[in-house]
Scaffold this motif. Sequence first.
Motif, PDB file in Angstrom:
ATOM      1  N   LEU A  18       0.825  -1.202   0.000  1.00 46.02           N
ATOM      2  CA  LEU A  18       0.000   0.000   0.000  1.00 46.02           C
ATOM      3  C   LEU A  18       0.859   1.252   0.000  1.00 46.02           C
ATOM      4  CD1 LEU A  18      -2.812  -0.984   2.518  1.00 46.02           C
ATOM      5  CD2 LEU A  18      -3.122  -0.430   0.110  1.00 46.02           C
ATOM      6  N   ALA A  19       1.947   1.214   0.800  1.00 48.13           N
ATOM      7  CA  ALA A  19       2.821   2.374   0.881  1.00 48.13           C
ATOM      8  C   ALA A  19       3.536   2.624  -0.434  1.00 48.13           C
ATOM      9  CB  ALA A  19       3.834   2.183   2.009  1.00 48.13           C
ATOM     10  N   VAL A  20       3.934   1.529  -1.096  1.00 45.69           N
ATOM     11  CA  VAL A  20       4.698   1.672  -2.329  1.00 45.69           C
ATOM     12  C   VAL A  20       3.806   1.972  -3.517  1.00 45.69           C
ATOM     13  CG1 VAL A  20       6.146   0.434  -3.987  1.00 45.69           C
ATOM     14  CG2 VAL A  20       6.568   0.185  -1.531  1.00 45.69           C
ATOM     15  N   LEU A  21       2.641   1.299  -3.581  1.00 42.32           N
ATOM     16  CA  LEU A  21       1.831   1.344  -4.793  1.00 42.32           C
ATOM     17  C   LEU A  21       0.832   2.482  -4.827  1.00 42.32           C
ATOM     18  CD1 LEU A  21       1.043  -2.442  -5.172  1.00 42.32           C
ATOM     19  CD2 LEU A  21       2.892  -1.136  -6.222  1.00 42.32           C
ATOM     20  N   TRP A  22       0.458   3.031  -3.702  1.00 43.49           N
ATOM     21  CA  TRP A  22      -0.570   4.063  -3.697  1.00 43.49           C
ATOM     22  C   TRP A  22      -0.120   5.203  -2.807  1.00 43.49           C
ATOM     23  CZ3 TRP A  22      -4.116   4.222  -7.193  1.00 43.49           C
ATOM     24  CH2 TRP A  22      -5.205   5.106  -7.057  1.00 43.49           C
ATOM     25  N   PRO A  23      -0.083   6.427  -3.299  1.00 43.22           N
ATOM     26  CA  PRO A  23       0.396   7.553  -2.506  1.00 43.22           C
ATOM     27  C   PRO A  23      -0.418   7.737  -1.232  1.00 43.22           C
ATOM     28  CG  PRO A  23       0.117   8.158  -4.822  1.00 43.22           C
ATOM     29  CD  PRO A  23      -0.493   6.808  -4.645  1.00 43.22           C
ATOM     30  N   VAL A  24       0.235   8.353  -0.225  1.00 40.30           N
ATOM     31  CA  VAL A  24      -0.434   8.566   1.059  1.00 40.30           C
ATOM     32  C   VAL A  24      -1.674   9.426   0.885  1.00 40.30           C
ATOM     33  CG1 VAL A  24      -0.155   9.629   3.326  1.00 40.30           C
ATOM     34  CG2 VAL A  24       1.710   8.292   2.337  1.00 40.30           C
ATOM     35  N   HIS A  25      -1.625  10.403  -0.041  1.00 38.21           N
ATOM     36  CA  HIS A  25      -2.752  11.301  -0.210  1.00 38.21           C
ATOM     37  C   HIS A  25      -3.846  10.703  -1.088  1.00 38.21           C
ATOM     38  CE1 HIS A  25       0.032  12.073  -3.572  1.00 38.21           C
ATOM     39  NE2 HIS A  25      -1.069  12.231  -4.276  1.00 38.21           N
ATOM     40  N   GLY A  26      -3.620   9.500  -1.631  1.00 34.33           N
ATOM     41  CA  GLY A  26      -4.604   8.874  -2.504  1.00 34.33           C
ATOM     42  C   GLY A  26      -5.429   7.857  -1.755  1.00 34.33           C
ATOM     43  N   GLY A  27      -6.097   7.020  -2.536  1.00 33.74           N
ATOM     44  CA  GLY A  27      -6.895   5.954  -1.944  1.00 33.74           C
ATOM     45  C   GLY A  27      -7.369   5.027  -3.028  1.00 33.74           C
ATOM     46  N   LEU A  28      -7.751   3.818  -2.655  1.00 33.56           N
ATOM     47  CA  LEU A  28      -8.269   2.875  -3.640  1.00 33.56           C
ATOM     48  C   LEU A  28      -9.620   3.344  -4.140  1.00 33.56           C
ATOM     49  CD1 LEU A  28      -7.410  -0.494  -1.887  1.00 33.56           C
ATOM     50  CD2 LEU A  28      -6.220   0.575  -3.793  1.00 33.56           C
ATOM     51  N   PRO A  29      -9.898   3.209  -5.429  1.00 33.24           N
ATOM     52  CA  PRO A  29     -11.217   3.599  -5.933  1.00 33.24           C
ATOM     53  C   PRO A  29     -12.301   2.754  -5.274  1.00 33.24           C
ATOM     54  CG  PRO A  29      -9.667   3.176  -7.734  1.00 33.24           C
ATOM     55  CD  PRO A  29      -9.038   2.680  -6.472  1.00 33.24           C
ATOM     56  N   SER A  30     -13.378   3.391  -4.850  1.00 31.82           N
ATOM     57  CA  SER A  30     -14.484   2.633  -4.279  1.00 31.82           C
ATOM     58  C   SER A  30     -15.298   2.024  -5.404  1.00 31.82           C
ATOM     59  CB  SER A  30     -15.362   3.556  -3.429  1.00 31.82           C
ATOM     60  OG  SER A  30     -15.898   4.584  -4.225  1.00 31.82           O
ATOM     61  N   ALA A  31     -16.108   1.019  -5.073  1.00 28.32           N
ATOM     62  CA  ALA A  31     -16.847   0.283  -6.096  1.00 28.32           C
ATOM     63  C   ALA A  31     -17.703   1.175  -6.990  1.00 28.32           C
ATOM     64  CB  ALA A  31     -17.708  -0.798  -5.430  1.00 28.32           C
ATOM     65  N   PRO A  32     -18.458   2.172  -6.451  1.00 33.61           N
ATOM     66  CA  PRO A  32     -19.262   3.010  -7.350  1.00 33.61           C
ATOM     67  C   PRO A  32     -18.413   3.827  -8.323  1.00 33.61           C
ATOM     68  CG  PRO A  32     -20.028   3.184  -5.084  1.00 33.61           C
ATOM     69  CD  PRO A  32     -18.713   2.462  -5.049  1.00 33.61           C
ATOM     70  N   ASP A  33     -17.156   4.136  -7.940  1.00 32.11           N
ATOM     71  CA  ASP A  33     -16.283   4.938  -8.782  1.00 32.11           C
ATOM     72  C   ASP A  33     -15.356   4.092  -9.637  1.00 32.11           C
ATOM     73  OD1 ASP A  33     -17.313   7.275  -7.634  1.00 32.11           O
ATOM     74  OD2 ASP A  33     -15.941   7.099  -5.946  1.00 32.11           O
ATOM     75  N   TRP A  34     -15.571   2.765  -9.623  1.00 29.61           N
ATOM     76  CA  TRP A  34     -14.647   1.869 -10.328  1.00 29.61           C
ATOM     77  C   TRP A  34     -15.054   1.799 -11.790  1.00 29.61           C
ATOM     78  CZ3 TRP A  34     -10.027   0.738 -10.379  1.00 29.61           C
ATOM     79  CH2 TRP A  34      -9.511  -0.446 -10.936  1.00 29.61           C
ATOM     80  N   THR A  35     -14.522   2.714 -12.581  1.00 29.80           N
ATOM     81  CA  THR A  35     -14.822   2.804 -13.997  1.00 29.80           C
ATOM     82  C   THR A  35     -13.606   2.364 -14.800  1.00 29.80           C
ATOM     83  OG1 THR A  35     -14.002   5.062 -14.103  1.00 29.80           O
ATOM     84  CG2 THR A  35     -16.342   4.767 -13.585  1.00 29.80           C
ATOM     85  N   ALA A  36     -13.776   2.280 -16.119  1.00 33.96           N
ATOM     86  CA  ALA A  36     -12.636   1.950 -16.974  1.00 33.96           C
ATOM     87  C   ALA A  36     -11.537   2.991 -16.825  1.00 33.96           C
ATOM     88  CB  ALA A  36     -13.093   1.861 -18.427  1.00 33.96           C
ATOM     89  N   GLN A  37     -11.912   4.256 -16.654  1.00 31.63           N
ATOM     90  CA  GLN A  37     -10.909   5.302 -16.468  1.00 31.63           C
ATOM     91  C   GLN A  37     -10.147   5.093 -15.163  1.00 31.63           C
ATOM     92  OE1 GLN A  37     -14.127   5.693 -17.316  1.00 31.63           O
ATOM     93  NE2 GLN A  37     -14.501   7.646 -18.379  1.00 31.63           N
ATOM     94  N   ALA A  38     -10.878   4.750 -14.086  1.00 31.42           N
ATOM     95  CA  ALA A  38     -10.224   4.516 -12.799  1.00 31.42           C
ATOM     96  C   ALA A  38      -9.295   3.318 -12.876  1.00 31.42           C
ATOM     97  CB  ALA A  38     -11.274   4.305 -11.709  1.00 31.42           C
TER      98      ALA A  38
END
Length: 298
Positions: A18-38
């Motif tokens: 989590l620390a390496v792959l996703w910035p501290v200020h970010g977050g995993l996309p939630s299911a409603p926001d999980w689009t092809a763009q995301a």
Amino acid sequence: MLRRVMLPLTSTLLLTLLAVLWPVHGGLPSAPDWTAQAAARFWTPERMAGSMPASGRRLPPVAQAAAGPTAPGPPGSAVRFAGLPTVGVLFSVGDDLAGHYCTASVVHSPGRDLILTAAHCEPGSDIGFVPQYRAGADRQPYGIWAVDQVFTDPRWAPDDDAASDYDVAFARVRPDPHGRRIEDATGANRLARTPGYRDRVTVVGYPRLGSDPADRAITCTATTERLGARRQLRLVCDGFAAGTSGSPWLLAFDARTRTGTVVGLIGGLDGGGPDDRVSYSPFFSDAVLALYHSATRA
């Protein structure tokens, strides 16, 4: 017994990823926001490569094939090749960030938006599908598609030998940023009942990086047989290690169109087989066709 999906990561490794792959200020996309763009934003080439932990398990030697699945290889062994537009990998951005952990394929449907994999792959929310995956590519040849609604037979249950006959799942994928359906981009294989226990099929799959450092598609053409007294198929071909669950079994593969008829997939008993050499498939009967029709009408 080999389970062909990746096991969950430990908490320590998860926090490190989590620390390496996703910035501290970010977050995993939630299911409603999980689009092809995301999906495309999340799965950069670096994240795809870095999210797959090493494994002590290695494939037996796999021959190189410059041509397509019809290129000959050593008898009973898979060959590496460039892959097919209709077959790709499933990536998880859920709790375990397990990288590409299963194989899926595009099947023709009225909505032109359906993929097929094994039910034990659990292709739920926050999953991306990458057709004809290319390790390390700046851009994937057919993009990254967000998996939406998933359909499994109600009789399916994990770790239940009797339920392994229903180890099949269909999933819809959302349109790409331009509104295209996946089948319009990749084409699709036809779905059909398994004609019998002895079929000459071409199998295409993607072992995960921990199983094959080459991280490329593999294929094998072989003749199936019945798995004991079960209503399942058995196929012998070296190379189908962890990550290949869901790999389609294509009857009458056409090298020109690069499509065929799906009459099975790696799944069923023992998560698809006892080892890298022996693979199983549920028998596609009325239950699979009924599930398909449910997925297309929902």
